[in-house]
Motif scaffolding. Structure first.
Motif, mmCIF file in Angstrom:
data_model
loop_
_atom_site.group_PDB
_atom_site.id
_atom_site.type_symbol
_atom_site.label_atom_id
_atom_site.label_comp_id
_atom_site.label_asym_id
_atom_site.label_seq_id
_atom_site.Cartn_x
_atom_site.Cartn_y
_atom_site.Cartn_z
ATOM 1 N N PHE A 100 31.386 -11.348 -40.137
ATOM 2 C CA PHE A 100 32.735 -10.846 -39.912
ATOM 3 C C PHE A 100 33.470 -10.880 -41.254
ATOM 4 N N GLU A 101 34.272 -9.849 -41.549
ATOM 5 C CA GLU A 101 35.135 -9.871 -42.740
ATOM 6 C C GLU A 101 36.235 -8.847 -42.597
ATOM 7 N N ILE A 102 37.470 -9.298 -42.779
ATOM 8 C CA ILE A 102 38.642 -8.432 -42.813
ATOM 9 C C ILE A 102 39.636 -9.033 -43.800
ATOM 10 N N LEU A 103 40.029 -8.268 -44.812
ATOM 11 C CA LEU A 103 41.069 -8.689 -45.767
ATOM 12 C C LEU A 103 40.774 -10.054 -46.395
ATOM 13 N N GLY A 104 39.499 -10.338 -46.623
ATOM 14 C CA GLY A 104 39.110 -11.598 -47.245
ATOM 15 C C GLY A 104 38.883 -12.725 -46.268
ATOM 16 N N SER A 105 39.371 -12.599 -45.040
ATOM 17 C CA SER A 105 39.068 -13.573 -43.990
ATOM 18 C C SER A 105 37.671 -13.266 -43.470
ATOM 19 N N ARG A 106 36.823 -14.286 -43.310
ATOM 20 C CA ARG A 106 35.421 -13.978 -43.045
ATOM 21 C C ARG A 106 34.723 -15.106 -42.305
ATOM 22 N N ALA A 107 33.569 -14.760 -41.729
ATOM 23 C CA ALA A 107 32.779 -15.736 -40.989
ATOM 24 C C ALA A 107 31.364 -15.209 -40.873
ATOM 25 N N ILE A 108 30.458 -16.126 -40.542
ATOM 26 C CA ILE A 108 29.084 -15.769 -40.244
ATOM 27 C C ILE A 108 28.640 -16.562 -39.028
ATOM 28 N N TYR A 109 28.082 -15.849 -38.070
ATOM 29 C CA TYR A 109 27.509 -16.488 -36.882
ATOM 30 C C TYR A 109 25.991 -16.444 -36.988
ATOM 31 N N HIS A 110 25.349 -17.552 -36.610
ATOM 32 C CA HIS A 110 23.888 -17.561 -36.540
ATOM 33 C C HIS A 110 23.441 -18.625 -35.541
ATOM 34 N N ASP A 111 22.800 -18.156 -34.459
ATOM 35 C CA ASP A 111 22.175 -19.041 -33.475
ATOM 36 C C ASP A 111 23.052 -20.219 -33.073
ATOM 37 N N GLY A 112 24.279 -19.906 -32.679
ATOM 38 C CA GLY A 112 25.162 -20.936 -32.144
ATOM 39 C C GLY A 112 26.080 -21.582 -33.157
ATOM 40 N N TRP A 113 25.888 -21.303 -34.425
ATOM 41 C CA TRP A 113 26.730 -21.888 -35.475
ATOM 42 C C TRP A 113 27.618 -20.814 -36.087
ATOM 43 N N MET A 114 28.790 -21.241 -36.539
ATOM 44 C CA MET A 114 29.672 -20.323 -37.247
ATOM 45 C C MET A 114 30.300 -21.034 -38.437
ATOM 46 N N ALA A 115 30.201 -20.379 -39.586
ATOM 47 C CA ALA A 115 30.902 -20.836 -40.788
ATOM 48 C C ALA A 115 32.038 -19.868 -41.055
ATOM 49 N N SER A 116 33.219 -20.387 -41.393
ATOM 50 C CA SER A 116 34.423 -19.564 -41.488
ATOM 51 C C SER A 116 35.233 -19.901 -42.728
ATOM 52 N N ALA A 117 35.811 -18.865 -43.332
ATOM 53 C CA ALA A 117 36.763 -19.035 -44.431
ATOM 54 C C ALA A 117 38.022 -18.259 -44.077
#
Length: 767
Positions: free
Chosen positions: A497-514
């Motif tokens: 996911f990414e919009i206007l510098g806000s972002r995340a990654i999902y993988h197999d139940g985990w999510m990392a977010s900025a």
């Protein structure tokens, strides 16, 4: 059905045998081969705009959504379905089955730039499902908000290859921009600009009009091509700003939100649990420190903030009722059993772009600071709180209500990092195939999964070539495996996911977010935005399988897992043209002077040019310019010479009882009015309006000089100008004001056509 790698299908050869003469020939009618399986369903996609999961009563909210409940009761619901956190990107992904940056939609179409991921044009290498289904034999139609055509291509001159009818839809009725007045929209039917069929005073509302037109199309479809299944995409302008709905709808919610957004979240959170929509262990996330608590709102401002939410709730209920009218008609026509319906509550989460609550929601996009008191005082001239929701305002609620509408999550629209921006309810109904089941489908899915779902249902192999152009792979994963099994193992393993510098990654139940460089609810230019780099951001880590709402950040406890997830984001970003991170910020926050505009510096218009979208029109409100009008002026003339924008923001020059008038309407909160001391003499006249910056900076004051035949007639100063634009969907009109009336002084006379004759108009930039 055998795979079809290349579309369109080749022509069906003749079944006849031609001899030298007709007597020697054998005639037999050719039979068009059937491309679809027997009983292929009709497909209806309903997409609501800017609507978060905490709003609908279907899932515990307090906005009545009987149609959503009815569709859910007859089908299944998905409580971990995701969007991109922004309008154009989600829509492009919904319609193509690809990730939004891969297809040039990392930002809304109007603020596109030159980087591939943010170019604002869906490439022909990513054909829409509409084009594929049309080739297979579907009748295709789209209604409502489009927002996937480059802004510079939205005039009556086209080009039309990126309009809905150029990308697979055989019929379109709606608006091309990201938002529209619900009372005075700039509408398009196929490739022709059209006016609303009646006025607001006559009862017009866009949501109702879109339902009327969709029903009319269904009637024509049944009469003219009943052997074809249909694919209908119905995308409302609700609940995007402006929040427009008739007073009786808003009044249904009078007093229901008096205790504010914090209390609303508590109620909805507990009710969603009781209904089984969110799990028992889901936590209610806290309010961000930069977002006001209800207790912080001064008592004298609370009636304004409450009424904004009452209007929004009435607006949302009203659009759900219009969806119900379409569903009713589908059932009455005998299509109900075999119609596969996707009803998606939001192309992103609820919008906080109203920031502190506004009567003109593009104030925020222009970065113009205001106080609530300014809005309340401006309302007094319009009729007080009852003007909210009317054609005289472009109101949008306080970001606190958007946060409440995102219960139980932290975020909202424009935050790709947190689920309030990206997690939207979806319900699916197909009586002929899907048994009703109240158990939520909790597999992690994304808006790019709709297209592969449709293809799987129909047995269509995604084509390798469409219209001679090799196709990009489909990114989505079909969710059809969940139709019969609510506990099936999820098949979508990774999604960025990414919009206007806000972002995340999902993988197999985990999510990392900025979180990114800006909070959408904080007014003005984010501090340090021009120097921001993604390296400055702090990343968070969540175990979504055990932490439904991103309540417990595990980044400090699991640095190795976080590092792994960040590396995965980097790879997905590279693969999908996401770089540079935050590329969508380039125009709106770093280089507003690069906003999309025409390449011209001078225009010659005849006096009958109307409905020229603002993005394609001369920038009369934020460029030094001179407008020269050659006209035949009657005695004591009346009428609009030109108008740009709308009642929520714009400028206009008009004649009132012979007096020459100019108004710069700065988003309702500030109006600069200039009126000549003398009447314009009857006869042929050259009228000039000169605009010059008193201070050369975006948003700086403007000096206005009005001349008749070279003689100064009036002058004045606009203290604050709009640095970006007045509207998203209104237009430049010459000789009339066909959209929302820019000036209150001719509101009751609109469209107030000029009663003389305009021979020509020249516009040129002077710096």
């Amino acid at each position: 059905m055998s795979p079809q790698d290349v579309l369109p299908f080749p022509p069906t050869p003749s079944a006849s045998i031609a001899g030298r003469t007709m007597q020697e020939s054998v005639y037999e009618s050719r039979v068009q081969p059937r491309r679809l399986p027997e009983g292929a369903p009709n497909i209806l996609i309903v997409l609501i705009d800017d609507a978060g999961p905490g709003l609908p009563s279907t899932f515990g909210g307090e906005v009545r959504t009987d149609t959503l409940t009815r569709v859910h009761s007859g089908g299944i619901g998905f409580n971990r379905f995701h969007t991109t956190a922004m309008c154009s990107p989600s829509r492009a992904s919904f319609l193509t089955g690809r990730n939004h940056h891969r297809i040039g939609n990392g930002q809304i179409a109007e603020l596109a730039n030159d980087w591939d991921g943010y170019a604002g044009e869906i490439p022909k290498s990513s054909a829409l499902a509409a084009d594929v289904l049309r080739n297979y034999g579907y009748a295709t139609a789209a209604f409502g908000k489009w927002h996937n055509t480059p802004a510079i291509e939205t005039t009556a001159a086209g080009p039309f290859h990126n309009w809905p009818t150029g990308v697979g839809f055989e019929y379109f009725y709606g608006f091309l921009a990201g938002e529209a007045s619900q009372y005075e929209p700039n509408l398009v039917r196929n490739t022709t600009s059209v006016l609303p069929p009646r006025s607001a005073e006559e009862g017009y509302h866009l949501s109702e009009d879109l339902a009327d037109d969709a029903i009319g199309w269904l009637h024509r479809h049944s009469a003219l091509q009943p052997d074809k299944p249909f694919y209908m995409y119905w995308a409302s302008g609700c609940l995007h700003g402006p929040h427009h709905v008739m007073k009786e709808w808003a009044d249904k919610y009078a007093g229901k939100f008096d205790d504010g957004w914090d209390a609303y979240r508590e109620r909805v959170y507990h009710r969603a649990k009781e209904m089984g929509w969110i799990p028992e262990n889901a936590q209610l996330t806290p309010r961000d420190a930069a977002l006001s608590a209800w207790a912080d709102v001064p008592e004298d401002e609370r009636p304004f903030q409450r009424r904004l939410m009452e209007v929004a709730a009435g607006f949302a209920e009203h659009v759900d009722v219009q969806v119900g009218r379409i569903v009713d008609e589908i059932e009455a026509m005998g299509y109900g059993d075999n119609t596969l319906m996707f009803y998606i509550w939001g192309d992103n989460g609820s919008s906080g772009e109203g920031q502190n609550g506004t009567i003109s929601e593009l104030l925020a996009q222009n970065g113009i600071p205001t106080t609530t008191d300014m809005h309340v005082k401006a309302l007094d001239e319009l009729g007080g709180l009852d003007a909210l929701g009317s054609p005289k305002t472009d109101n949008q609620y306080h970001a606190g209500w958007a946060w409440a509408g995102s219960t139980p999550y932290k975020g909202m629209k424009l935050l790709a990092s947190h689920l309030g921006g990206t997690r939207n309810p979806m319900v699916v109904r197909w009586p002929a195939r899907i048994a009703p089941d109240a158990t939520p489908r909790s597999q992690f899915h994304h808006c790019n999964d709709l297209v592969p779902t449709i293809y799987e249902v129909l047995g269509i192999t995604p084509p390798r070539v469409v219209n001679g152009i090799p196709q990009d792979p489909i990114d989505g994963v079909s969710l059809a495996y969940t139709f019969d099994d609510p506990t099936a193992q999820g098949r979508l393993h990774t999604q960025y996911f990414e919009i206007l510098g806000s972002r995340a990654i999902y993988h197999d139940g985990w999510m990392a977010s900025a979180f990114g460089p800006r909070a959408p609810w904080v007014p003005g230019m984010p501090p340090g935005i021009r120097e921001w780099t993604p390296d400055q951001d702090v990343w968070e880590l969540y175990d979504l399988d055990h932490d439904w709402s991103q309540a417990n950040d595990l980044a400090d406890q699991m640095p190795d897992k976080l590092a792994q997830m960040r590396e995965m984001f980097a790879m997905e970003a590279a693969r999908n043209s996401v770089y540079p991170i935050g590329g969508g910020l380039w125009v709106p926050f770093m280089h507003p002077e690069l906003r999309i505009s025409t390449p011209y510096r001078e225009w010659d218009f005849t006096g009958d040019i109307t409905r020229m979208p603002e993005f394609c029109a001369p920038a009369l409100g934020n460029r030094a310019n001179t407008v020269t009008i050659e006209a035949q002026v009657p005695d004591r003339a009346n009428g609009v010479l030109y108008a740009l924008g709308s009642g929520s923001g714009g400028l206009t020059c008009y004649v009132d009882d012979g007096y020459l008038c100019y108004e710069y309407n700065l988003f309702i909160v500030m109006r600069t009015k200039i009126r000549s001391a003398e009447r314009v003499p009857a006869g042929r006249a050259t009228i000039e309006v000169e605009t010059a910056y008193a201070e050369p900076r975006p948003g700086g004051p403007l000096d206005i000089t009005v001349k008749v035949d070279g003689v100064g007639f009036a002058s004045g100063r606009v203290p604050v100008s709009a640095p970006l634009l007045f509207t998203a969907n209104d237009c430049l009109d010459i000789g009339t004001c066909l959209g929302s009336p820019v000036a209150l002084d001719y509101y009751d006379r609109a469209p107030f056509p000029f009663n003389g004759h305009i021979e020509k108009v020249n516009v040129r930039y002077t710096s």
